[in-house]
Structure formats: C-alpha cells, structure tokens
Design a protein around this motif. Structure first.
Motif, PDB file in Angstrom:
ATOM      1  N   THR A   1       0.821  -1.218   0.000  1.00  0.00           N
ATOM      2  CA  THR A   1       0.000   0.000   0.000  1.00  0.00           C
ATOM      3  C   THR A   1       0.855   1.267   0.000  1.00  0.00           C
ATOM      4  O   THR A   1       0.358   2.339  -0.304  1.00  0.00           O
ATOM      5  CB  THR A   1      -0.923   0.035   1.219  1.00  0.00           C
ATOM      6  OG1 THR A   1      -0.139  -0.095   2.393  1.00  0.00           O
ATOM      7  CG2 THR A   1      -1.950  -1.084   1.157  1.00  0.00           C
ATOM      8  N   SER A   2       2.141   1.141   0.339  1.00  0.00           N
ATOM      9  CA  SER A   2       2.966   2.352   0.464  1.00  0.00           C
ATOM     10  C   SER A   2       3.105   3.087  -0.873  1.00  0.00           C
ATOM     11  O   SER A   2       3.234   4.292  -0.906  1.00  0.00           O
ATOM     12  CB  SER A   2       4.338   2.020   1.055  1.00  0.00           C
ATOM     13  OG  SER A   2       5.058   1.194   0.188  1.00  0.00           O
TER      14      SER A   2
ATOM     15  N   ARG B   1      -1.417   4.109  -2.349  1.00  0.00           N
ATOM     16  CA  ARG B   1      -2.323   4.590  -1.310  1.00  0.00           C
ATOM     17  C   ARG B   1      -3.735   4.844  -1.839  1.00  0.00           C
ATOM     18  O   ARG B   1      -4.728   4.439  -1.255  1.00  0.00           O
ATOM     19  CB  ARG B   1      -1.738   5.862  -0.715  1.00  0.00           C
ATOM     20  CG  ARG B   1      -2.154   6.158   0.666  1.00  0.00           C
ATOM     21  CD  ARG B   1      -1.186   7.137   1.312  1.00  0.00           C
ATOM     22  NE  ARG B   1      -0.761   8.173   0.376  1.00  0.00           N
ATOM     23  CZ  ARG B   1      -1.485   9.237   0.071  1.00  0.00           C
ATOM     24  NH1 ARG B   1      -2.666   9.405   0.601  1.00  0.00           N
ATOM     25  NH2 ARG B   1      -1.017  10.136  -0.773  1.00  0.00           N
TER      26      ARG B   1
ATOM     27  N   ALA C   1      -5.582   1.678  -2.478  1.00  0.00           N
ATOM     28  CA  ALA C   1      -6.010   1.052  -1.227  1.00  0.00           C
ATOM     29  C   ALA C   1      -7.246   1.757  -0.674  1.00  0.00           C
ATOM     30  O   ALA C   1      -8.229   1.106  -0.294  1.00  0.00           O
ATOM     31  CB  ALA C   1      -4.876   1.084  -0.205  1.00  0.00           C
ATOM     32  N   ILE C   2      -7.211   3.083  -0.664  1.00  0.00           N
ATOM     33  CA  ILE C   2      -8.348   3.832  -0.128  1.00  0.00           C
ATOM     34  C   ILE C   2      -9.594   3.591  -0.984  1.00  0.00           C
ATOM     35  O   ILE C   2     -10.695   3.419  -0.466  1.00  0.00           O
ATOM     36  CB  ILE C   2      -8.013   5.339   0.008  1.00  0.00           C
ATOM     37  CG1 ILE C   2      -6.891   5.530   1.049  1.00  0.00           C
ATOM     38  CG2 ILE C   2      -9.254   6.135   0.428  1.00  0.00           C
ATOM     39  CD1 ILE C   2      -6.326   6.935   1.129  1.00  0.00           C
TER      40      ILE C   2
ATOM     41  N   GLN D   1     -10.281   0.934  -2.374  1.00  0.00           N
ATOM     42  CA  GLN D   1     -10.768  -0.389  -1.963  1.00  0.00           C
ATOM     43  C   GLN D   1     -11.222  -0.371  -0.500  1.00  0.00           C
ATOM     44  O   GLN D   1     -11.408  -1.418   0.121  1.00  0.00           O
ATOM     45  CB  GLN D   1      -9.673  -1.440  -2.172  1.00  0.00           C
ATOM     46  CG  GLN D   1      -9.361  -1.716  -3.643  1.00  0.00           C
ATOM     47  CD  GLN D   1     -10.575  -2.192  -4.424  1.00  0.00           C
ATOM     48  OE1 GLN D   1     -11.281  -3.083  -3.986  1.00  0.00           O
ATOM     49  NE2 GLN D   1     -10.846  -1.560  -5.574  1.00  0.00           N
ATOM     50  N   LYS D   2     -11.368   0.841   0.052  1.00  0.00           N
ATOM     51  CA  LYS D   2     -11.802   1.062   1.446  1.00  0.00           C
ATOM     52  C   LYS D   2     -10.858   0.395   2.450  1.00  0.00           C
ATOM     53  O   LYS D   2     -11.279  -0.164   3.456  1.00  0.00           O
ATOM     54  CB  LYS D   2     -13.249   0.609   1.632  1.00  0.00           C
ATOM     55  CG  LYS D   2     -14.193   1.416   0.755  1.00  0.00           C
ATOM     56  CD  LYS D   2     -15.598   1.431   1.282  1.00  0.00           C
ATOM     57  CE  LYS D   2     -16.393   2.531   0.571  1.00  0.00           C
ATOM     58  NZ  LYS D   2     -17.805   2.528   0.887  1.00  0.00           N
ATOM     59  N   VAL D   3      -9.578   0.434   2.135  1.00  0.00           N
ATOM     60  CA  VAL D   3      -8.570  -0.058   3.073  1.00  0.00           C
ATOM     61  C   VAL D   3      -7.809   1.159   3.592  1.00  0.00           C
ATOM     62  O   VAL D   3      -7.176   1.885   2.829  1.00  0.00           O
ATOM     63  CB  VAL D   3      -7.591  -1.044   2.393  1.00  0.00           C
ATOM     64  CG1 VAL D   3      -6.422  -1.355   3.308  1.00  0.00           C
ATOM     65  CG2 VAL D   3      -8.321  -2.326   2.008  1.00  0.00           C
ATOM     66  N   MET D   4      -7.940   1.401   4.907  1.00  0.00           N
ATOM     67  CA  MET D   4      -7.229   2.534   5.521  1.00  0.00           C
ATOM     68  C   MET D   4      -6.532   2.108   6.797  1.00  0.00           C
ATOM     69  O   MET D   4      -6.339   2.894   7.718  1.00  0.00           O
ATOM     70  CB  MET D   4      -8.200   3.666   5.815  1.00  0.00           C
ATOM     71  CG  MET D   4      -8.565   4.451   4.577  1.00  0.00           C
ATOM     72  SD  MET D   4      -9.382   5.995   4.998  1.00  0.00           S
ATOM     73  CE  MET D   4      -8.064   7.182   4.864  1.00  0.00           C
ATOM     74  N   GLY D   5      -6.196   0.864   6.872  1.00  0.00           N
ATOM     75  CA  GLY D   5      -5.510   0.358   8.053  1.00  0.00           C
ATOM     76  C   GLY D   5      -4.980  -1.007   7.675  1.00  0.00           C
ATOM     77  O   GLY D   5      -5.542  -1.671   6.805  1.00  0.00           O
ATOM     78  N   LEU D   6      -3.877  -1.395   8.288  1.00  0.00           N
ATOM     79  CA  LEU D   6      -3.228  -2.642   7.885  1.00  0.00           C
ATOM     80  C   LEU D   6      -3.059  -3.585   9.078  1.00  0.00           C
ATOM     81  O   LEU D   6      -3.003  -3.121  10.196  1.00  0.00           O
ATOM     82  CB  LEU D   6      -1.846  -2.335   7.289  1.00  0.00           C
ATOM     83  CG  LEU D   6      -1.852  -1.481   6.012  1.00  0.00           C
ATOM     84  CD1 LEU D   6      -0.422  -1.167   5.602  1.00  0.00           C
ATOM     85  CD2 LEU D   6      -2.597  -2.169   4.889  1.00  0.00           C
TER      86      LEU D   6
ATOM     87  N   VAL E   1      -4.861  -5.959   5.927  1.00  0.00           N
ATOM     88  CA  VAL E   1      -6.188  -6.377   5.485  1.00  0.00           C
ATOM     89  C   VAL E   1      -6.006  -7.485   4.451  1.00  0.00           C
ATOM     90  O   VAL E   1      -5.163  -7.377   3.560  1.00  0.00           O
ATOM     91  CB  VAL E   1      -6.979  -5.198   4.863  1.00  0.00           C
ATOM     92  CG1 VAL E   1      -8.195  -5.702   4.079  1.00  0.00           C
ATOM     93  CG2 VAL E   1      -7.438  -4.217   5.944  1.00  0.00           C
TER      94      VAL E   1
ATOM     95  N   LYS F   1     -15.622  -7.276  -4.175  1.00  0.00           N
ATOM     96  CA  LYS F   1     -15.046  -7.710  -2.908  1.00  0.00           C
ATOM     97  C   LYS F   1     -16.130  -8.477  -2.163  1.00  0.00           C
ATOM     98  O   LYS F   1     -17.194  -7.937  -1.874  1.00  0.00           O
ATOM     99  CB  LYS F   1     -14.596  -6.510  -2.075  1.00  0.00           C
ATOM    100  CG  LYS F   1     -13.688  -6.906  -0.912  1.00  0.00           C
ATOM    101  CD  LYS F   1     -13.537  -5.838   0.129  1.00  0.00           C
ATOM    102  CE  LYS F   1     -12.697  -4.663  -0.310  1.00  0.00           C
ATOM    103  NZ  LYS F   1     -12.500  -3.670   0.759  1.00  0.00           N
TER     104      LYS F   1
ATOM    105  N   GLU G   1     -13.690  -9.766   3.713  1.00  0.00           N
ATOM    106  CA  GLU G   1     -12.505  -9.028   4.123  1.00  0.00           C
ATOM    107  C   GLU G   1     -12.177  -9.353   5.574  1.00  0.00           C
ATOM    108  O   GLU G   1     -13.074  -9.514   6.396  1.00  0.00           O
ATOM    109  CB  GLU G   1     -12.824  -7.532   3.987  1.00  0.00           C
ATOM    110  CG  GLU G   1     -11.645  -6.630   4.191  1.00  0.00           C
ATOM    111  CD  GLU G   1     -12.061  -5.179   4.007  1.00  0.00           C
ATOM    112  OE1 GLU G   1     -11.853  -4.650   2.910  1.00  0.00           O
ATOM    113  OE2 GLU G   1     -12.589  -4.600   4.957  1.00  0.00           O
TER     114      GLU G   1
ATOM    115  N   PRO H   1      -7.562  -5.546  10.423  1.00  0.00           N
ATOM    116  CA  PRO H   1      -6.381  -5.629  11.271  1.00  0.00           C
ATOM    117  C   PRO H   1      -6.573  -6.456  12.544  1.00  0.00           C
ATOM    118  O   PRO H   1      -5.648  -7.119  12.991  1.00  0.00           O
ATOM    119  CB  PRO H   1      -6.107  -4.168  11.646  1.00  0.00           C
ATOM    120  CG  PRO H   1      -6.754  -3.375  10.575  1.00  0.00           C
ATOM    121  CD  PRO H   1      -7.938  -4.154  10.097  1.00  0.00           C
TER     122      PRO H   1
END
Lengths: 406, 105
Positions: B57-58, B61, B64-65, B67-72, B74, B83, B86, B89
C-alpha cells in the motif's frame, strides 16, 4: 515433552527479549515463545527517542530487532507459537497447536494491547479509518484531516508523528483547556505544532461512516452537548489492557488484570516470574520492560540454583541432614555455628550438615516456617522430623535428635 | 504470488476468474510482516484453487483507499470483480484466513 527448559519466556516484547538475553548469557536453556513477530508494542512505535544511549533516536522495529539478535546470539531459542494456558505449579505452558513445554521456571511477559473505546462505529470501521497504530497506518492519511483521542504520552507523541503525514490533527482531550497527561516536553512540542488543534472537555461518542470513516460525534462532558466533526481518520490512544486472560487463576492479578509481583519480579506462584507492561508497575516503557526482564531472569536463575541445591543436598539425601538456617548478620548465629558443626562432625559420615544463609535464600526458610535465626531443622528422607530454635540448640539436644533418627 | 499495484489491479484482481485473495500490506506494518510467511504458506497450499496477490500500500495509497482499506493488515477476497469478504487488522490470522479461503473456494 522431550526435555525441561531452565526458563520458558512467554511473550517476545522488550521484557521477554531482555530476559532471554540474560538467561541465555547465564548458560541457562532458554526458550522464548512469541505468537507473532518479536518486539511487542515497541515494534509498532516508529520514533523511539527515550531509550538510553540513543540520543538521536532510533526506531522501535530497529531496536527490537537488535534485542532479538542479542538474545539469540547467546543461544536463546525463539519459537513462534501461541501460549493458551499455563500450569504454574508444574511449570508447563500449553500452546494453541496442542504442544506443551516444561520449564524449571516461567517468565511471563505477555504485554498489553491498546484499549478500545467501545463506542458505536469503532469496531465496524477498524481498518477503515479507525486505528490504534500510527506507525502502521499513518501513510493512508497523507493530506487528510484526522482526530486523535487521548492525551497521555502515546497520544501526544503519535499525534506529532501523524502531522508529518496529515493535513491536520485534532486531539480530543477529556480534561480542561491546557491540561494534558503527557510529559511536559511532549506537551510543549504539541502546543507549538501548527498542524495540531485541541478540543477540550470532550470525548468521542460515535464514529460515523459508510464503509470508511466520515466523521465523529463529540460530546462535551461538562455541557453534555454533542457536535459532529468531519474527519477521515480516528486514532485512539486511551491506554492499554494487559493480555493476561490465559493466566487467570494461576498467578494473582490486580483488579484490572495486571500481574502482581514482588521486587524480584516473582508472581504469587513460586518460580513463575513476570516482566513488562502486563505487570503492576509505575512506568511502562521499553527501558523499564527491559529492566524487568533482567531482574526476572536473574531471579529465575537464583531460584533454579537454590531449588536444585536444596533438593539434591537435603531432600534427596539418604542420611539425616541437619539444616542450619543462619545469617552472618546475627551475632548469635556466628557464635553457635561452631557448636553445631562440632556436634554433627561427631557422627562422621552418618549425618550431614547443610548451612543455609536465610538472607540469600528466604524462599526455603519461608516454606518451612523458619522465622528465628539460628534454627536447625532435621531432615530425614525428604521430610522435617524435628527442629531446634535459638537457645534450644545445644550439643546434647542435637545428639538426642540424631540418635533417635539413627 | 502476484505483486499487484495501481496499474495492474483491474486486470489481475477485478477481471481475474475465480477467487482472488489480496494481502494489503506495508513495509512499516510489523503485523503485516509477521503475517506474510503464513500468507505465503497458504498461497502455496491453495495456489491451485485461488489466486493470491500482495499489494504494497505504500506506493498504492489511492488504490487502497478506493478499496476502502485505511488500516493494515487487510486480507480481501474478490470474486467476479467484487469484494466478497474481508479480514481487518484485528481479525486476520493464519487460521481466520484459511477458514475464509475454504468458505469461498
């Protein structure tokens, strides 16, 4: 179970790794069991500015890798597994995969995890803008507006770190204006940071969002007024809870679940020690956890020596053994010791004397209810058959007891 | 194991047939790094039944966002461009990932 380890350490944060290093360096067979990667919470703290000797700072992951390398360099074994229960009396740990390991001693360093707030939206939006780890998730919030809840060292330190990424950081503080629990140096830096704003006397009542965080409902605890604030992220730093459920009933915990120890890090169970954040302690830092680990490992080593020495020389001895509990700090002890020595020596190889310095080995004295010094306990085949205390200790009395045993 | 990123995500994940499992990770996320060996083991074990991808994700970004991913970390499960499941974390472990794979293959 193939063999008995000298020390089994449960948990691979700084406390456990430090204990592993001390244990292995003392040539003790040391096993550390960690369910994830070693380093514990410290491995998820990016900026590490307060570990002594690293004035320019280091990173949590780097320091923890160095801790782990140091421990293994002396021969400590690090195993990846999850301990699900322990038997404190037998010194056995049971793992999730059904395996079990036995030690002469156990050091518990299970650590702690961030406390959750328990409000609506928090669980559902975790990883969707709700986070407890700035190091892990800060990247996602580049140029976004975020909220931090809490005002201790972690909250303020991580807020500062988050400003390197975020457009703005709003810290929600439960106290009156200007009052933070964090260390003064951290407060000063936060107050000066133009990207940090504060909302006082408030807490978060709800986290809102459809699949991703969109805002929070704040409640002023003085007026009970609620307001909504748009935000892309919520970082929660409201303390930690110890991971001690798996040892409930085996060692004494305080009302909040922290492990109670004495100054040697020994728990309520003999030979079971504890280190780090899961312990009842005044300060929870990498340096204090590491110090706990050192004390616990040295105390464990001493426990092994004392227990093995006593078992071999007294409990497993076929001849009668007179155990003289003494301490050089009491003049009466020094005075009477030659009397005891002469009286026992008269029996040649038929009886044996074992001197036990109560200052060095309080554990055995306590176990046999020895309070006055000098005291002589007469053991035969592993059990106490008679005792003489202070002025009762005379050559005639010793002779009388030994004759009756023989 | 496929390395997916913003330029091939559509093709390798959304347009791929069957079950696609994506590990959203980041180089600073210790929990992600700890989970990686387990994910790789599962990828080997179930490689013939599902497609396994890693997404750093680095450098991705926005993807990832989106795909509604804002924390790791996932672990996300895709089928037919959607999707379908899921693990966030607090949920993803070797055991929960394996259970989800078995549920969806």
């Amino acid at each position: 179970m193939s063999s008995i380890w000298d020390i089994i350490i449960v948990g691979g944060g700084p406390g456990g790794l430090s204990a592993a290093m001390y244990g292995a360096r003392s040539k003790l067979r040391t096993l550390l069991i960690e369910k994830a990667k070693t380093g514990g919470q410290a491995a998820s703290t990016q900026d590490m500015e307060n570990y002594p000797g690293f004035a320019k700072g280091t990173t949590g992951p780097a320091l923890m890798q160095a801790f782990a390398d140091h421990a293994t360099s002396f021969g400590a074994e690090i195993m990846r597994n999850e301990v699900v229960s322990i038997d404190a009396a037998q010194k056995i740990v049971h793992c999730k995969d059904g395996s079990q390991y036995q030690g002469h001693t156990i050091i518990l360093s299970p650590g702690a995890i961030p406390r959750t707030l328990g409000v609506r939206g928090e669980q559902a939006l975790r990883g969707k803008g709700v986070s407890y780890c700035a190091t892990c998730d800060a990247d996602f919030f580049t140029d976004l507006d975020i909220v931090v809840l809490g005002n201790g060292d972690a909250a303020i330190e991580e807020s500062h770190y988050l400003t390197k990424f975020a457009n703005s950081v709003t810290i929600v503080v439960i106290h009156d204006e200007g009052v933070l629990d964090a260390a003064p140096m951290l407060q000063e830096r936060a107050f000066k940071n133009p990207k940090i704003n504060f909302i006082w006397n408030s807490t978060i009542q709800e986290i809102k969002g459809d699949g991703i965080v969109e805002g929070v409902v704040l409640r002023n605890i003085k007026t009970n007024e609620t307001t909504e604030l748009e935000t892309n992220g919520v970082f929660i730093y409201i303390g930690t809870i110890p991971l001690t459920d798996f040892i409930k009933g085996q060692v004494n915990l305080d009302s909040r679940g922290y492990i109670i120890t004495d100054e040697r890090m020994e728990t309520s169970a003999e030979g079971v020690f504890a280190a780090g954040d899961a312990r009842v302690t005044y300060l929870r830092q990498v340096v204090t956890a590491a110090a706990d680990g050192a004390v616990a490992a040295v105390a464990a080593e001493k426990y092994i020596i004392e227990e093995e020495g006593f078992a071999e020389s007294v409990l497993h001895e076929s001849r009668p053994v007179a155990v003289a509990f003494w301490t050089p700090m009491i003049p009466k002890c020094i005075e009477i010791m030659p009397v005891i020595e002469t009286a026992i020596a008269a029996y040649g190889t038929q009886a044996k004397l074992w001197k036990l310095d109560t200052y060095r080995n309080q554990r055995v004295a306590k176990r046999y209810g020895v309070v006055e010094q000098p005291t002589v306990l007469f053991f035969h085949q592993g059990v106490v058959v008679n005792r003489l205390v202070e002025d009762e200790i005379t050559p005639a009395a010793i002779k009388g007891i030994l004759d009756s045993i023989l | 194991m496929f390395e997916v990123h913003k330029d091939n995500f559509d093709q390798e994940v959304l347009q791929a047939p069957g079950l696609v499992v994506v590990d959203f990770w980041g180089p600073k996320c210790e929990k992600c790094l700890a989970l990686m060996p387990d994910f790789e083991r599962l990828a080997e074990q179930y490689g013939d039944k599902a497609k396994f991808c890693k997404l750093d994700t680095s450098g991705n970004r926005r993807l990832a966002i989106a795909q509604k991913v804002m924390g790791l970390p996932v672990i996300a499960f895709y089928k037919g461009g959607e999707k379908i499941a899921e693990l966030g974390p607090s949920e993803c472990t070797a055991l929960t990932i394996e259970a989800k794979i078995q549920e969806h293959i």
